[in-house]
Design an enzyme around this catalytic site. Structure first.
Site, short mmCIF file in Angstrom:
data_model
loop_
_atom_site.label_atom_id
_atom_site.label_comp_id
_atom_site.label_asym_id
_atom_site.label_seq_id
_atom_site.Cartn_x
_atom_site.Cartn_y
_atom_site.Cartn_z
CB ILE A 194 8.34 6.68 14.18
CG1 ILE A 194 9.59 5.64 13.83
CG2 ILE A 194 8.15 7.33 12.85
CD1 ILE A 194 10.93 6.45 13.66
NE ARG A 237 -6.80 4.37 6.00
CZ ARG A 237 -6.46 5.51 6.47
NH1 ARG A 237 -7.01 6.28 7.56
NH2 ARG A 237 -5.46 6.25 5.98
CB CYS A 285 -4.21 10.36 11.92
SG CYS A 285 -2.45 9.86 11.82
CE LYS A 298 -1.62 1.60 4.17
NZ LYS A 298 -1.46 2.96 4.33
CG ASN A 299 2.39 2.57 3.40
OD1 ASN A 299 1.12 2.91 3.34
ND2 ASN A 299 2.80 2.50 4.66
NE ARG A 308 -1.04 11.73 7.78
CZ ARG A 308 -0.62 13.07 7.93
NH1 ARG A 308 -1.56 13.71 8.39
NH2 ARG A 308 0.46 13.31 7.59
CG ASP A 333 3.83 1.43 9.55
OD1 ASP A 333 4.04 1.44 8.32
OD2 ASP A 333 3.81 2.27 10.37
NE ARG A 355 1.79 10.63 10.20
CZ ARG A 355 1.01 9.77 9.60
NH1 ARG A 355 -0.01 9.14 10.05
NH2 ARG A 355 1.45 9.07 8.33
C1 EPZ Z 1 4.96 6.79 6.02
O1 EPZ Z 1 4.18 7.92 6.87
C2 EPZ Z 1 3.93 5.60 6.07
N1 EPZ Z 1 2.65 6.12 5.32
C3 EPZ Z 1 3.42 5.34 7.35
O2 EPZ Z 1 2.59 3.89 7.64
C4 EPZ Z 1 4.70 4.95 8.30
O3 EPZ Z 1 4.41 4.79 9.67
C5 EPZ Z 1 5.77 6.06 8.20
O4 EPZ Z 1 6.18 6.25 6.93
C6 EPZ Z 1 6.88 5.76 8.79
O5 EPZ Z 1 7.66 4.58 8.36
C7 EPZ Z 1 2.89 6.05 3.88
O6 EPZ Z 1 3.87 5.58 3.17
C8 EPZ Z 1 1.47 6.38 3.17
P1 EPZ Z 1 6.95 10.06 8.07
P2 EPZ Z 1 4.79 9.39 6.53
O7 EPZ Z 1 7.15 11.30 7.36
O8 EPZ Z 1 5.55 9.34 5.28
C9 EPZ Z 1 7.34 13.49 11.39
C10 EPZ Z 1 0.59 3.10 8.15
O9 EPZ Z 1 0.40 2.61 8.93
N2 EPZ Z 1 7.20 14.35 10.41
O10 EPZ Z 1 8.51 9.19 7.91
O11 EPZ Z 1 3.90 10.27 7.02
C11 EPZ Z 1 6.16 12.53 11.51
O12 EPZ Z 1 5.02 13.28 12.17
C12 EPZ Z 1 1.29 4.36 7.85
O13 EPZ Z 1 0.77 2.32 6.87
C13 EPZ Z 1 7.31 15.71 10.52
O14 EPZ Z 1 7.82 16.12 11.80
O15 EPZ Z 1 5.88 9.29 7.96
C14 EPZ Z 1 6.75 11.23 12.28
O16 EPZ Z 1 6.78 11.56 13.56
C15 EPZ Z 1 1.05 5.20 9.15
N3 EPZ Z 1 7.51 16.37 9.71
C16 EPZ Z 1 8.01 10.96 11.88
O17 EPZ Z 1 8.16 12.42 11.12
C17 EPZ Z 1 7.21 16.25 8.50
O18 EPZ Z 1 7.16 17.19 7.25
C18 EPZ Z 1 8.06 10.07 10.67
O19 EPZ Z 1 6.85 10.50 9.67
C19 EPZ Z 1 6.88 14.79 8.05
C20 EPZ Z 1 7.15 13.82 9.13
#
Ligand code: EPZ
Length: 418
Positions: free
Chosen positions: A327, A397, A116, A22-23, A92, A305, A121
């Site tokens: 994370i 989802r 969320c 999915k991701n 998102r 995850d 996020r």
């Molecule tokens: C991706 O989310 C995945 N989603 C998430 O999977 C996964 O948990 C996450 O990566 C971490 O591996 C998709 O790929 C669609 P990040 P993403 O940006 O890209 C902070 C699932 O269950 N952050 O690596 O949103 C953020 O808040 C989902 O399938 C900022 O602060 O994750 C988090 O604490 C859940 N500012 C950390 O970084 C930003 O601009 C990691 O987020 C972006 C992120």
């Protein structure tokens, strides 16, 4: 709303075919809007997040032909439109359309996704990345407004932390920039490398995807493309836990061990045996479950995850396990629900102290987010008696036909409509 009814105690035996990731699919659907030529994506999972992401691509005017496990997206005639807060709030990943729309039209407006269940996020790193490539980006009334008068210029994007989404936004925008882009401290997740492979098939020139430093040449000459997405490592890890928690044996086909090294290490430490097969790999557990200390980290560390799923497993291991989430700031929503099944878990800041070994007992529980929901399914498979899990739409989802895949391996599981 559908519910799942599970009677625990069955050892799972058999084969599970792991679906496409999915991701990996979600950013690739967004990437399709970069090009005026069709992009065919295969090995797509049949899950609602993919349906919703394709629906948003159609809102921009893309022609989408959807078969079960593949789609062709023709973004030849798209127009930049506002995507509403309500749409982005529920999906998102639509923030990933920002980079492609800005690259294609020199302007883009996408609602701030908001938080969320698992955390605030923020998308500040996405915004900084686009600014580093020459864009003007402001937040106006909850909407990200991005523009670039003279086109994206290329440049150096230094990420404060290896954000998966921000890496993908930077990579997609950079493919259309006038110059070369270097992304420093890039996320190394397999889904980032798979997006790079998809963009390369479309005509982009990218080096270093999957490492902390990615180079993109820009000025892409787009071409019609076809890309076969990687298998879902999180789904594979989830079914690996299903085998371990029930004391059974599952062959996971269309799955890759190399994307799960940290996970396999913990599974073996907890008493499971894993070996490769010619179609994927096998997970088996015969002896007692052992405790584990887990800390979630960016790839190639232990994935956030799979944190909830391994907490369910730790509940069944005699002794104390420590699970630390680094994370997301609120990714313990599954804890109170696991406790309804009799789990003994104490939260100490970002660490869950799991005192396992007391048999779980079935109960009514509530799904809250995608991975928390599946941890309840896993716990229910091991619990004594009946568990009913409400709000199963969370599972739909990200897990294709979860109940059917489990039932085919001997789980006593029934989906109750309505
Ligand atoms: C991706 O989310 C995945 N989603 C998430 O999977 C996964 O948990 C996450 O990566 C971490 O591996 C998709 O790929 C669609 P990040 P993403 O940006 O890209 C902070 C699932 O269950 N952050 O690596 O949103 C953020 O808040 C989902 O399938 C900022 O602060 O994750 C988090 O604490 C859940 N500012 C950390 O970084 C930003 O601009 C990691 O987020 C972006 C992120």
């Amino acid at each position: 709303m559908d519910r799942l009814r599970i009677i625990g105690g069955q050892r799972l035996q058999g084969t599970v075919t792991v679906s496409g990731a999915k991701n990996a699919a979600l950013p690739q659907i967004a990437a399709a809007l970069l090009s005026p030529h069709p992009l065919e994506l295969t090995n797509l999972p049949v899950v609602s997040d993919v349906d919703n992401m394709l629906g948003v691509a159609q809102l921009y005017g893309a022609q989408v032909e959807r078969l079960a496990h593949s789609t062709t997206i023709d973004a030849g005639e798209i127009v930049p439109r506002d995507v509403s807060y309500d749409t982005v709030r529920r999906m998102r990943a639509t923030v990933l359309f920002l980079g492609p729309l800005l690259a294609r039209f020199g302007k883009a407006r996408v609602s701030l996704p908001g938080g969320c269940a698992i955390g605030a996020r923020p998308v500040d790193m996405h915004i900084k990345a686009l600014a580093a490539l020459g864009a003007e980006v402001a937040i106006e009334n909850g909407v990200i407004v991005a523009s670039t008068a003279g086109g994206l210029a290329g440049g150096r994007v230094v990420l404060g932390s290896p954000s998966v989404g921000a890496t993908q936004t930077a990579m997609m925008a950079a493919t259309a920039a006038a110059g070369e882009c270097e992304i420093v401290n890039a996320a190394r997740e397999p889904e980032v490398a798979d997006l790079a492979a998809c963009l390369t098939a479309m005509g982009a020139r990218i080096e270093g995807a999957g490492t902390h430093r990615i180079l993109i040449e820009g000025r892409t000459q787009w071409q019609p493309a076809r890309h076969h997405g990687i298998p879902d490592r999180i789904e594979a890890g989830t079914y690996a836990v299903a085998a371990a928690i029930t004391g059974g044996q599952l062959e996971l086909t269309n799955a890759r061990m190399e994307n799960l090294a940290a996970v396999i290490q913990v599974l073996e430490a907890m008493g499971a045996s894993i070996w490769p097969s010619n179609r994927g790999f096998v997970v088996s557990r015969e002896g007692p479950l052992r405790t584990a200390d887990i800390t979630t980290e960016p790839y190639p560390g232990f994935p956030t995850d799979l944190q909830a799923q391994f907490m369910a497993l730790a509940c069944c291991a005699d002794g104390t396990s420590l699970i630390r989430e680094t994370i997301f700031e609120n990714r313990f929503m599954h804890v109170p629900e696991l406790m309804r099944l009799g789990a003994n878990i104490t939260l100490q800041g970002t660490t869950a102290v799991v005192r396992g070994g007391v048999p779980l007992k079935g109960a009514q529980v509530m799904a809250t987010d995608l991975r928390a929901s599946v941890s309840l399914v896993l716990a229910a498979l091991a619990a004594e008696g009946e568990t009913v899990i409400n709000r199963v739409y969370h599972l739909d989802r990200g897990y294709e036909q979860l109940d059917r895949k489990l039932a085919q391996c001997g789980a006593d599981i029934e989906r109750m409509r309505g």
